[in-house]
Motif scaffolding. Structure first.
Motif, PDB file in Angstrom:
ATOM      1  N   ASP A   1     -32.698  55.589  96.067  1.00 58.46           N
ATOM      2  CA  ASP A   1     -34.152  55.763  95.988  1.00 58.46           C
ATOM      3  C   ASP A   1     -34.820  55.447  97.321  1.00 58.46           C
ATOM      4  O   ASP A   1     -35.754  56.145  97.748  1.00 58.46           O
ATOM      5  CB  ASP A   1     -34.724  54.868  94.891  1.00 58.46           C
ATOM      6  N   VAL A   2     -34.337  54.395  97.990  1.00 52.98           N
ATOM      7  CA  VAL A   2     -34.892  54.022  99.290  1.00 52.98           C
ATOM      8  C   VAL A   2     -34.671  55.139 100.308  1.00 52.98           C
ATOM      9  O   VAL A   2     -35.590  55.522 101.058  1.00 52.98           O
ATOM     10  CB  VAL A   2     -34.250  52.704  99.780  1.00 52.98           C
ATOM     11  N   LEU A   3     -33.461  55.673 100.351  1.00 49.85           N
ATOM     12  CA  LEU A   3     -33.160  56.740 101.314  1.00 49.85           C
ATOM     13  C   LEU A   3     -33.935  58.009 101.007  1.00 49.85           C
ATOM     14  O   LEU A   3     -34.395  58.713 101.916  1.00 49.85           O
ATOM     15  CB  LEU A   3     -31.653  57.013 101.315  1.00 49.85           C
ATOM     16  N   ARG A   4     -34.110  58.310  99.733  1.00 51.15           N
ATOM     17  CA  ARG A   4     -34.880  59.501  99.360  1.00 51.15           C
ATOM     18  C   ARG A   4     -36.331  59.366  99.808  1.00 51.15           C
ATOM     19  O   ARG A   4     -36.946  60.333 100.274  1.00 51.15           O
ATOM     20  CB  ARG A   4     -34.804  59.713  97.851  1.00 51.15           C
TER      21      ARG A   4
ATOM     22  N   ALA B   1     -36.479  59.961 103.577  1.00 46.25           N
ATOM     23  CA  ALA B   1     -36.343  61.392 103.860  1.00 46.25           C
ATOM     24  C   ALA B   1     -37.659  62.115 103.584  1.00 46.25           C
ATOM     25  O   ALA B   1     -38.076  62.989 104.360  1.00 46.25           O
ATOM     26  CB  ALA B   1     -35.221  61.984 103.022  1.00 46.25           C
ATOM     27  N   GLY B   2     -38.320  61.758 102.487  1.00 45.20           N
ATOM     28  CA  GLY B   2     -39.598  62.390 102.176  1.00 45.20           C
ATOM     29  C   GLY B   2     -40.660  62.098 103.217  1.00 45.20           C
ATOM     30  O   GLY B   2     -41.427  62.991 103.611  1.00 45.20           O
ATOM     31  N   GLU B   3     -40.724  60.857 103.688  1.00 43.29           N
ATOM     32  CA  GLU B   3     -41.710  60.484 104.702  1.00 43.29           C
ATOM     33  C   GLU B   3     -41.504  61.258 106.000  1.00 43.29           C
ATOM     34  O   GLU B   3     -42.466  61.631 106.674  1.00 43.29           O
ATOM     35  CB  GLU B   3     -41.607  58.985 104.986  1.00 43.29           C
ATOM     36  N   LEU B   4     -40.237  61.488 106.347  1.00 41.79           N
ATOM     37  CA  LEU B   4     -39.919  62.154 107.615  1.00 41.79           C
ATOM     38  C   LEU B   4     -39.747  63.663 107.463  1.00 41.79           C
ATOM     39  O   LEU B   4     -39.364  64.340 108.420  1.00 41.79           O
ATOM     40  CB  LEU B   4     -38.649  61.547 108.212  1.00 41.79           C
ATOM     41  N   ALA B   5     -40.015  64.175 106.259  1.00 41.13           N
ATOM     42  CA  ALA B   5     -39.874  65.619 105.984  1.00 41.13           C
ATOM     43  C   ALA B   5     -38.457  66.101 106.262  1.00 41.13           C
ATOM     44  O   ALA B   5     -38.245  67.167 106.851  1.00 41.13           O
ATOM     45  CB  ALA B   5     -40.895  66.418 106.794  1.00 41.13           C
TER      46      ALA B   5
END
Length: 239
Positions: free
Chosen positions: A169-172, A175-179
């Motif tokens: 969940d943390v990695l996802r 990834a979302g924040e950095l597109a």
């Protein structure tokens, strides 16, 4: 007079031969270079842990990353070490960030970077995993602004324990924040059950250690990865 004419003809023949030689020496190179450039296999870096680089009894060329490269026609460079992660260092004393600097950052820009990890980070504070992942992925994007970056969450040898889901969940979120596109083997339930209970597909794809895929399992994981990458718009080089 006759000598002058003969001399002039000889000079013209020599000049013509030189010009013809120059044309012959130049003309094949330009089209050939263009053809090679147009058909150059995509260069892909994969940074990960033992799932990516292999373990005793399973060579790097047998891992899911190498198999995915074969299926997609990549020229691949495998980087990383067993036991490593965004925070985890294993026996090497190095994190993904350190390994990136040592093994990849000095290379010319690739077409794609796939970072695969998180399995070895389940023993560390999620906030630290998040911080290190954000720093590393941000560095990659700044180092190679035109290179596509994909993050793949933790691989697991069966049904994951809660700590693995927390890291995922943390990695996802990062990834979302950095597109950055995120591939999620845990959500996709690539590996199910366990070797110990002989349930799910783990009994076929996972080694006796209960963690690492066997040769067949690596081929299976490669197939799942390739399918997910093909579903992500604009990720695969040349598509």
């Amino acid at each position: 007079m006759r000598r002058l004419v003969i001399s002039a003809i000889a000079v013209l023949l020599v000049l013509g031969a030189c010009a013809g030689s120059a044309v012959r020496s130049r003309s094949p190179w330009r089209p050939a270079d263009a053809v090679r450039a147009a058909h150059r296999p995509p260069v892909v870096f994969v940074l990960g842990d033992s799932y990516t680089t292999g373990i005793r009894g399973l060579r790097p060329e047998q891992t899911y990353a190498a198999e995915a490269a074969r299926r997609l026609g990549w020229q691949v460079i495998l980087a990383g070490r067993a036991g490593t992660g965004f925070v985890g260092t294993g026996m090497s004393g190095r994190t993904f960030g350190t390994l990136f600097d040592e093994q990849l950052a000095w290379r010319p820009a690739p077409d794609l970077v796939l970072v695969s990890g998180g399995h070895n980070d389940v023993w560390y504070p999620p906030g630290l995993v998040e911080l290190n992942a954000r720093l590393l992925l941000g560095k990659m994007k700044r180092r190679w602004p035109r290179t596509r970056v994909v993050l793949m969450g933790p691989l697991w040898g069966g049904d994951p324990k809660p700590a693995a889901l927390v890291v995922r969940d943390v990695l996802r979120e990062v990834a979302g924040e950095l597109a950055i596109p995120f591939v999620d083997p845990l959500r996709g339930r690539w590996i199910t059950g366990s070797v110990r209970t002989r349930k799910g597909n783990a009994r076929r794809y996972i080694r006796a250690d209960g963690t690492h895929p066997n040769v067949v399992g690596n081929r299976y994981i490669a197939a799942r990865l390739v399918a997910d990458l093909r579903r992500l718009p604009g990720v695969l080089p040349g598509r």
